[in-house]
Design an enzyme around this catalytic site. Structure first.
Site, mmCIF file in Angstrom:
data_model
loop_
_atom_site.group_PDB
_atom_site.id
_atom_site.type_symbol
_atom_site.label_atom_id
_atom_site.label_comp_id
_atom_site.label_asym_id
_atom_site.label_seq_id
_atom_site.Cartn_x
_atom_site.Cartn_y
_atom_site.Cartn_z
ATOM 1 N N LYS A 63 0.819 -1.222 0.000
ATOM 2 C CA LYS A 63 0.000 0.000 0.000
ATOM 3 C C LYS A 63 0.853 1.273 0.000
ATOM 4 O O LYS A 63 0.410 2.305 -0.493
ATOM 5 C CB LYS A 63 -0.941 0.012 1.211
ATOM 6 C CG LYS A 63 -2.048 -1.034 1.129
ATOM 7 C CD LYS A 63 -3.005 -0.892 2.303
ATOM 8 C CE LYS A 63 -4.009 -2.016 2.329
ATOM 9 N NZ LYS A 63 -4.995 -1.860 3.411
ATOM 10 N N ASN A 84 -4.789 2.087 -1.615
ATOM 11 C CA ASN A 84 -5.317 0.712 -1.655
ATOM 12 C C ASN A 84 -6.216 0.458 -2.870
ATOM 13 O O ASN A 84 -6.710 -0.645 -3.057
ATOM 14 C CB ASN A 84 -6.055 0.355 -0.354
ATOM 15 C CG ASN A 84 -7.402 1.036 -0.263
ATOM 16 O OD1 ASN A 84 -7.548 2.164 -0.724
ATOM 17 N ND2 ASN A 84 -8.368 0.367 0.304
ATOM 18 N N ALA A 126 -2.601 0.215 9.184
ATOM 19 C CA ALA A 126 -4.028 0.485 9.385
ATOM 20 C C ALA A 126 -4.223 1.732 10.247
ATOM 21 O O ALA A 126 -5.199 2.477 10.070
ATOM 22 C CB ALA A 126 -4.704 -0.714 10.040
ATOM 23 N N TYR A 203 -11.324 -8.588 11.834
ATOM 24 C CA TYR A 203 -12.638 -9.137 11.463
ATOM 25 C C TYR A 203 -12.663 -10.661 11.515
ATOM 26 O O TYR A 203 -13.716 -11.268 11.370
ATOM 27 C CB TYR A 203 -13.061 -8.639 10.075
ATOM 28 C CG TYR A 203 -11.964 -8.717 9.042
ATOM 29 C CD1 TYR A 203 -11.731 -9.864 8.324
ATOM 30 C CD2 TYR A 203 -11.127 -7.610 8.823
ATOM 31 C CE1 TYR A 203 -10.703 -9.920 7.399
ATOM 32 C CE2 TYR A 203 -10.097 -7.659 7.908
ATOM 33 C CZ TYR A 203 -9.891 -8.821 7.197
ATOM 34 O OH TYR A 203 -8.868 -8.873 6.295
HETATM 35 P P1 NAP Z 1 1.040 -3.501 10.387
HETATM 36 O O1 NAP Z 1 1.296 -2.398 9.419
HETATM 37 O O2 NAP Z 1 1.978 -4.654 10.437
HETATM 38 O O3 NAP Z 1 0.976 -2.797 11.837
HETATM 39 C C1 NAP Z 1 0.735 -3.556 12.967
HETATM 40 C C2 NAP Z 1 0.858 -2.699 14.224
HETATM 41 O O4 NAP Z 1 0.576 -3.537 15.322
HETATM 42 C C3 NAP Z 1 2.242 -2.111 14.470
HETATM 43 O O5 NAP Z 1 2.113 -0.860 15.094
HETATM 44 C C4 NAP Z 1 2.854 -3.131 15.423
HETATM 45 O O6 NAP Z 1 3.795 -2.601 16.301
HETATM 46 C C5 NAP Z 1 1.650 -3.533 16.235
HETATM 47 N N1 NAP Z 1 1.829 -4.854 16.816
HETATM 48 C C6 NAP Z 1 2.076 -6.014 16.160
HETATM 49 N N2 NAP Z 1 2.195 -7.029 17.039
HETATM 50 C C7 NAP Z 1 2.026 -6.483 18.276
HETATM 51 C C8 NAP Z 1 2.055 -7.019 19.591
HETATM 52 N N3 NAP Z 1 2.279 -8.309 19.824
HETATM 53 N N4 NAP Z 1 1.835 -6.170 20.631
HETATM 54 C C9 NAP Z 1 1.612 -4.853 20.420
HETATM 55 N N5 NAP Z 1 1.595 -4.294 19.186
HETATM 56 C C10 NAP Z 1 1.790 -5.102 18.127
HETATM 57 O O7 NAP Z 1 -0.399 -4.136 10.168
HETATM 58 P P2 NAP Z 1 -1.699 -3.387 9.614
HETATM 59 O O8 NAP Z 1 -1.740 -3.463 8.140
HETATM 60 O O9 NAP Z 1 -1.747 -2.047 10.263
HETATM 61 O O10 NAP Z 1 -2.880 -4.354 10.129
HETATM 62 C C11 NAP Z 1 -3.169 -4.454 11.505
HETATM 63 C C12 NAP Z 1 -4.513 -5.141 11.734
HETATM 64 O O11 NAP Z 1 -5.567 -4.349 11.197
HETATM 65 C C13 NAP Z 1 -4.635 -6.520 11.077
HETATM 66 O O12 NAP Z 1 -5.314 -7.375 11.970
HETATM 67 C C14 NAP Z 1 -5.488 -6.254 9.859
HETATM 68 O O13 NAP Z 1 -6.267 -7.390 9.480
HETATM 69 C C15 NAP Z 1 -6.407 -5.163 10.389
HETATM 70 N N6 NAP Z 1 -6.959 -4.331 9.311
HETATM 71 C C16 NAP Z 1 -8.302 -4.329 9.149
HETATM 72 C C17 NAP Z 1 -8.864 -3.567 8.153
HETATM 73 C C18 NAP Z 1 -10.355 -3.562 7.986
HETATM 74 O O14 NAP Z 1 -10.850 -3.107 6.931
HETATM 75 N N7 NAP Z 1 -11.093 -4.013 8.967
HETATM 76 C C19 NAP Z 1 -8.062 -2.784 7.296
HETATM 77 C C20 NAP Z 1 -6.682 -2.801 7.498
HETATM 78 C C21 NAP Z 1 -6.135 -3.589 8.517
HETATM 79 P P3 NAP Z 1 5.355 -2.497 15.947
HETATM 80 O O15 NAP Z 1 5.450 -1.335 15.006
HETATM 81 O O16 NAP Z 1 5.981 -2.301 17.265
HETATM 82 O O17 NAP Z 1 5.720 -3.813 15.281
#
Ligand code: NAP
Length: 241
Positions: A63, A84, A126, A203
């Site tokens: 993205k 996206n 996200a 989700y």
């Molecule tokens: P990402 O870019 O990898 O970011 C993940 C974030 O979570 C980072 O800030 C990371 O921290 C933190 N994190 C990961 N593991 C952790 C842990 N064990 N404890 C505390 N913090 C933790 O992922 P993303 O694309 O943002 O997606 C995140 C979630 O949102 C996923 O579950 C995805 O399915 C969901 N999502 C949903 C939608 C929707 O339409 N509903 C859209 C987008 C995303 P660090 O930086 O310290 O690693």
């Protein structure tokens, strides 16, 4: 037949192919929706030069990378820092962000009649759209992360005062997502009150462990499914048909 699709990696559990195919079928549009598993950023340029697709969706992990290949990026996508949805118009690539539209719908529904500020758990991809929408609606927020940021606090520093001040809680991390459904962010649940609203962007599963705990303490909860559908609907509306 007009072709659309999805790029990203991995694409095995993607929501988009079934969603868009059934959308085309329901609306009687003769179109194909394809997937292109892109293994590295270097492949994006060749993909763009050769694809016959009229428009496509972009998922993790491209993205941000896709932005440098766009001819035009719409202002919200530029500010958010992620694209996206990509549309071809007059042989130019236009980059959009519809994730924020999805989150905005959920937010407006969840914050009706609510007071107080927001607390955003996580600061990854996200979270970018979430922060954009909170700014747009002038909702002050505090970031909570596991590694120290210039602005924000750590989970271990969360106190009762934070929960008295921040009534809207938003999980943007994948903690609790399938297959690690037993995992939960280290949030002191004793401070959760019925006035709290909790949005979990996850989700799958439909109710994370954290959502269950929040609901058990009377908080209003919502998962990320409506956001997912709303961003897809907004992308569909952008597709040239
Ligand atoms: P990402 O870019 O990898 O970011 C993940 C974030 O979570 C980072 O800030 C990371 O921290 C933190 N994190 C990961 N593991 C952790 C842990 N064990 N404890 C505390 N913090 C933790 O992922 P993303 O694309 O943002 O997606 C995140 C979630 O949102 C996923 O579950 C995805 O399915 C969901 N999502 C949903 C939608 C929707 O339409 N509903 C859209 C987008 C995303 P660090 O930086 O310290 O690693």
């Amino acid at each position: 037949m007009v072709a659309y699709g999805l790029i990203g990696h991995p694409l095995t559990h993607s929501f988009s192919p079934n969603y868009f195919r059934s959308k085309f079928e329901t609306e009687g549009i003769e179109a194909s929706y394809n997937i292109c598993d892109i293994l590295s950023v270097a492949e994006i340029e060749t993909f763009l030069a050769t694809t016959p697709w009229l428009a496509f969706n972009v998922t993790i992990p491209y993205k941000e990378h896709i932005m440098s290949f766009m001819d035009i990026i719409t202002p919200p996508a530029e500010i958010i820092g992620a694209v996206n949805t990509v549309v071809r118009k007059n042989n130019l690539w236009y980059g959009y962000n519809t994730d924020y539209i999805g989150f905005e719908e959920t937010l407006l529904e969840m914050m009706a009649g609510m007071q107080g500020e927001a607390m955003v758990f996580g600061n990854g991809g996200a979270a970018k759209a979430v922060k954009y929408v909170l700014h747009k609606h002038q909702i002050p927020f505090t970031l909570v992360t596991r590694n120290a940021l210039a602005e924000g606090i750590l989970y271990e520093d969360l106190q009762e005062d934070h929960f008295n001040k921040h009534h809207l809680l938003i999980n943007t991390t994948p903690v609790g997502m399938f297959p690690n459904i037993d995992q939960m962010l280290p949030i002191p649940l004793q401070f959760i009150k019925p006035y709290h609203r909790f949005i979990d962007l996850i989700y799958n599963p439909p109710q994370t462990v954290l959502m269950k705990h929040m609901a058990a303490r009377g908080a209003k909860i919502c998962n990320g499914y409506a956001m997912l559908v709303a961003q897809a609907e907004a992308a569909y509306a952008l597709f040239p048909k």
